[in-house]
Motif scaffolding. Structure first.
Motif, PDB file in Angstrom:
ATOM      1  N   GLN A  19       0.712  -1.348   0.007  1.00 41.15           N
ATOM      2  CA  GLN A  19       0.104   0.028  -0.069  1.00 41.15           C
ATOM      3  C   GLN A  19       0.843   1.359  -0.242  1.00 41.15           C
ATOM      4  O   GLN A  19       0.336   2.274  -0.233  1.00 41.15           O
ATOM      5  CB  GLN A  19      -0.889  -0.028   1.198  1.00 41.15           C
ATOM      6  CG  GLN A  19      -1.905  -1.072   1.191  1.00 41.15           C
ATOM      7  CD  GLN A  19      -2.778  -0.738   2.312  1.00 41.15           C
ATOM      8  OE1 GLN A  19      -2.846  -0.227   3.378  1.00 41.15           O
ATOM      9  NE2 GLN A  19      -3.976  -1.965   2.369  1.00 41.15           N
ATOM     10  N   ARG A  20       2.061   1.112   0.444  1.00 43.56           N
ATOM     11  CA  ARG A  20       2.851   2.286   0.385  1.00 43.56           C
ATOM     12  C   ARG A  20       2.888   3.292  -0.640  1.00 43.56           C
ATOM     13  O   ARG A  20       2.767   4.520  -0.597  1.00 43.56           O
ATOM     14  CB  ARG A  20       4.391   2.261   1.019  1.00 43.56           C
ATOM     15  CG  ARG A  20       4.477   1.547   2.380  1.00 43.56           C
ATOM     16  CD  ARG A  20       4.076   2.540   3.415  1.00 43.56           C
ATOM     17  NE  ARG A  20       2.661   2.439   3.754  1.00 43.56           N
ATOM     18  CZ  ARG A  20       2.174   3.159   4.538  1.00 43.56           C
ATOM     19  NH1 ARG A  20       2.540   4.205   4.930  1.00 43.56           N
ATOM     20  NH2 ARG A  20       0.608   3.111   4.899  1.00 43.56           N
ATOM     21  N   GLY A  53       8.461  -0.643  11.701  1.00 41.58           N
ATOM     22  CA  GLY A  53       7.359  -1.291  10.780  1.00 41.58           C
ATOM     23  C   GLY A  53       7.817  -2.537  10.256  1.00 41.58           C
ATOM     24  O   GLY A  53       8.526  -3.355  10.832  1.00 41.58           O
ATOM     25  N   THR A  54       7.643  -2.771   9.002  1.00 44.45           N
ATOM     26  CA  THR A  54       7.976  -4.040   8.255  1.00 44.45           C
ATOM     27  C   THR A  54       9.412  -3.990   7.723  1.00 44.45           C
ATOM     28  O   THR A  54      10.024  -4.764   6.858  1.00 44.45           O
ATOM     29  CB  THR A  54       7.073  -4.111   7.194  1.00 44.45           C
ATOM     30  OG1 THR A  54       7.204  -2.919   5.892  1.00 44.45           O
ATOM     31  CG2 THR A  54       5.438  -4.604   7.295  1.00 44.45           C
ATOM     32  N   GLY A  55       9.996  -2.897   7.972  1.00 45.66           N
ATOM     33  CA  GLY A  55      11.506  -2.794   7.602  1.00 45.66           C
ATOM     34  C   GLY A  55      11.813  -2.129   6.140  1.00 45.66           C
ATOM     35  O   GLY A  55      12.874  -2.310   5.631  1.00 45.66           O
ATOM     36  N   LEU A  56      10.744  -1.586   5.689  1.00 49.96           N
ATOM     37  CA  LEU A  56      10.750  -0.857   4.288  1.00 49.96           C
ATOM     38  C   LEU A  56      12.096   0.081   4.312  1.00 49.96           C
ATOM     39  O   LEU A  56      12.634  -0.047   3.369  1.00 49.96           O
ATOM     40  CB  LEU A  56       9.597  -0.435   3.774  1.00 49.96           C
ATOM     41  CG  LEU A  56       9.364   0.326   2.687  1.00 49.96           C
ATOM     42  CD1 LEU A  56       9.605  -0.452   1.532  1.00 49.96           C
ATOM     43  CD2 LEU A  56       8.152   1.064   2.358  1.00 49.96           C
ATOM     44  N   LEU A  57      12.024   0.986   5.136  1.00 52.32           N
ATOM     45  CA  LEU A  57      12.912   2.041   5.136  1.00 52.32           C
ATOM     46  C   LEU A  57      14.290   1.376   5.245  1.00 52.32           C
ATOM     47  O   LEU A  57      15.344   1.674   4.551  1.00 52.32           O
ATOM     48  CB  LEU A  57      12.674   3.035   6.093  1.00 52.32           C
ATOM     49  CG  LEU A  57      13.739   4.156   6.185  1.00 52.32           C
ATOM     50  CD1 LEU A  57      14.033   4.876   4.987  1.00 52.32           C
ATOM     51  CD2 LEU A  57      13.529   5.261   7.134  1.00 52.32           C
ATOM     52  N   SER A  58      14.340   0.425   6.472  1.00 55.80           N
ATOM     53  CA  SER A  58      15.650  -0.192   6.471  1.00 55.80           C
ATOM     54  C   SER A  58      16.285  -0.935   5.450  1.00 55.80           C
ATOM     55  O   SER A  58      17.390  -1.054   5.299  1.00 55.80           O
ATOM     56  CB  SER A  58      15.456  -1.145   7.911  1.00 55.80           C
ATOM     57  OG  SER A  58      15.443  -0.448   9.090  1.00 55.80           O
ATOM     58  N   ALA A  59      15.196  -1.527   4.634  1.00 61.40           N
ATOM     59  CA  ALA A  59      15.683  -2.264   3.583  1.00 61.40           C
ATOM     60  C   ALA A  59      16.669  -1.384   2.677  1.00 61.40           C
ATOM     61  O   ALA A  59      17.577  -1.863   2.034  1.00 61.40           O
ATOM     62  CB  ALA A  59      14.575  -2.764   2.732  1.00 61.40           C
TER      63      ALA A  59
END
Length: 235
Positions: A19-20, A53-59
């Motif tokens: 959804q982002r 959260g789900t690690g989107l930025l960390s990815a």
């Protein structure tokens, strides 16, 4: 951070990443500028992702800095479980399920502290406390980078921000249920004006606090910890 917020993000953990791009009209620039700002740190060894959260930025950071240790902190167990699946087998990634508004971070450990669409869930008082904790968690010359949503400085600008985002969501390919869910979640937000947050960062001790990107109410701002400048200013 309230139990209501925790439950809201547990509920959408499965669909969060998909959804982002549909909920953020400036998705590529929003995350791209956030990542590019880290180029101003010469040696990135330790990164803290607040409200990961789900690690989107960390990815994105893990790809850019494969040798860096990254700690993800989030209150939602379901969101962090998604992050654990994302980084399965990567021993450079650490996870901390905790309320980032109250947990204490190790002092002087991190080269970068980053956050994406998380801090606007805190009360203004807790935002200010968190900025102080981030300052102490950073190494000298470390940087805090925040990609977030802000409140308009005036009723006029806030109306434009709100209507622009709502129209974007309505025109997206999200289902009607997903659109209504997004509209309900935003009711939990406690956004603060950009200028106020930059002031709070300076009050926390940061020598530099600036906005580097803005698309309506989506902003990327950063602050640098520079002990030499701070010590000089105190003399």
């Amino acid at each position: 951070m309230s139990i209501e917020i925790q439950q809201a993000f547990n509920a959408i953990s499965e669909k969060y990443d998909k959804q982002r791009p549909l909920l953020i009209p400036c998705f590529k620039d929003f995350y791209g500028v956030t990542l590019e700002l880290s180029n101003n740190i010469s040696n990135v060894e330790n990164i803290l992702d607040i409200g990961a959260g789900t690690g989107l930025l960390s990815a994105f950071y893990a790809e850019k800095y494969p040798n860096a240790n990254i700690t993800l902190v989030d209150i939602s167990a379901d969101m962090l479980n998604k992050a654990k699946n994302r980084f399965q087998g990567n021993d450079k990634i650490n996870f901390l399920q905790a309320d980032f508004s109250t947990v204490d971070f190790e002092e002087g450990k991190y080269d970068l502290v980053v956050s994406g669409l998380a801090i606007h869930h805190l009360t203004h008082e807790l935002k200010q406390v968190l900025f102080q904790k981030i300052y102490y968690a950073l190494k000298s010359s470390g940087m805090f980078i925040n990609a977030d949503q802000v409140k308009g400085a005036t009723d006029f600008s806030e109306k434009i921000y709100t209507e622009n985002w709502r129209n974007h969501v309505l025109a997206s390919s999200l289902t009607e249920e997903e659109k209504q869910s997004a509209f309900e979640r935003i009711k939990l937000d406690i956004m603060a004006p950009l200028d106020e947050q930059l002031k709070w960062l300076r009050d926390a001790g940061f020598s530099m606090a600036n906005c580097f990107y803005q698309y309506f109410n989506f902003v990327v701002f950063a602050a640098k910890k520079d002990s030499i400048i701070n010590q000089t200013s105190l003399n």
